[in-house]
Write an enzyme that holds these catalytic residues in place. Structure first.
Site: not given
Length: 350
Positions: A34, A117, A135
């Site tokens: 990520e 997120y 996102d």
């Protein structure tokens, strides 16, 4: 919620990308992916993920690494604060959580550099925590499906989309659902030329019915881009080259570069000759300008860099210069900005 999530999960089972971080429940590797994929395309980020996991297979090995090594491995990805935060958070896990990656959303969110997120992505994929991710892909898919004209870069817009994402989340498969909607935005509901004619959600897409697909999502406005003029002094003396580390809170913090003179407007070497930084580095010794190289304009998110490199040779080094000198053959060991990495691999650097 049911119909849309079922269609997305069915599409994902057929069309979703097979990526290494989707074959694991290890929160460390999911987190690493990520962080790498923030501001980075999957095609580029995949090679970095594989190099990082080969060098740092677990969070303890990453936490023990020197910052210079992490930055060198990160070189070329940009947004270097991500790498520094990654290292700081790994050390937090070792110190605060005994080396065990935290499980709760709040604890994951408390780690350095981890936002809403990223925390949701990690917890949903690793632990099946029912939390929705939002996102750029999710903004685009939801704004088109529901034909929303709320600006996604406004506080009210972000809040509304977060609520909508939570409402649409499939709580029985939160990790797969989050990956599904993000892949759908990346592969099907793309920013330009989306594949509406072959979209499994076409009959419930309000933007497609209204003819507003191209106008979704909506943004308030663009951030002003600032121009900067960099003049790099590529100074060598024998087998030594001057190199210094960027400090402060500017771009590329912690990376290495040649001594730099920044001017408020375009300039040439004659304009710099009286600059005390150049005088301090070259002193009274005779020096020779081999060449001047104008680099391609380097575009950052909010800055446009106009850089020139002056290739200079000098027989001796002043005390100021000697403090910056490294052996030329070791230049490749230092993490440098992408701008200079390209220059160092060109004939002009010789």
């Amino acid at each position: 919620m049911g119909r849309i999530s079922d269609i997305l999960l069915d599409w994902y089972a057929r069309e979703g990308r097979d990526l290494p971080w989707r074959r694991t429940r290890d929160p460390y590797r999911i987190w690493l992916s990520e962080v790498i994929l923030q501001q980075t395309r999957v095609a580029q980020g995949l090679a970095y993920y594989e190099r990082f996991t080969a060098r740092f297979p677990d969070i303890a090995s990453l936490a023990a690494a020197p910052e210079d090594e992490v930055l060198k491995l990160w070189q070329g990805l940009g947004y270097y604060s991500r790498a520094r935060n990654l290292l700081a958070a790994a050390r937090e896990v070792m110190e605060r959580f005994g080396g065990v990656f935290p499980r709760s959303l709040e604890e994951v969110r408390s780690l350095r550099g981890v936002g809403d997120y990223t925390a949701a992505a990690i917890c949903s994929a690793a632990y099946d925590t029912p939390c929705a991710v939002v996102d750029g892909n999710v903004y685009r898919v939801l704004s088109r499906l529901f034909d929303l004209d709320l600006p996604i870069d406004s506080i009210s817009g972000r809040r509304a989309f977060a609520e909508l994402a939570r409402a649409e989340l499939d709580p029985s498969a939160p990790g797969r659902y989050n990956q599904a909607i993000m892949d759908f935005g990346a592969l099907q509901c793309t920013p330009s030329s989306p594949r509406c004619e072959a979209c499994p959600l076409a009959d419930c897409c309000l933007s497609l019915a209204a003819g507003t697909v191209a106008g979704r999502p909506v943004k308030q406005g663009r951030t002003r881009v600032r121009d900067r003029w960099f003049h790099y002094l590529h100074i060598t003396s024998g087998d030594q080259t001057l190199l210094c580390r960027r400090e402060g809170r500017d771009i590329w913090q912690g990376l290495y570069e040649f001594p730099l003179i920044e001017t408020p407007a375009p300039a040439d070497l004659p304009d710099l000759v009286g600059d005390p930084r150049l005088i301090g580095l070259l002193g009274d010794a005779p020096w020779h300008l081999l060449r001047s190289t104008t680099l391609p304009v380097h575009q950052l998110s909010h800055q446009r860099l106009h850089a020139r490199v002056y290739r200079i040779e000098t027989p001796t080094l002043t005390p100021m210069a000697a403090a910056m000198a490294v052996r030329t053959p070791t230049l490749g060991d230092y993490a440098v900005p992408r701008l200079l990495e390209r220059y160092l691999t060109s004939p002009e650097a010789i």
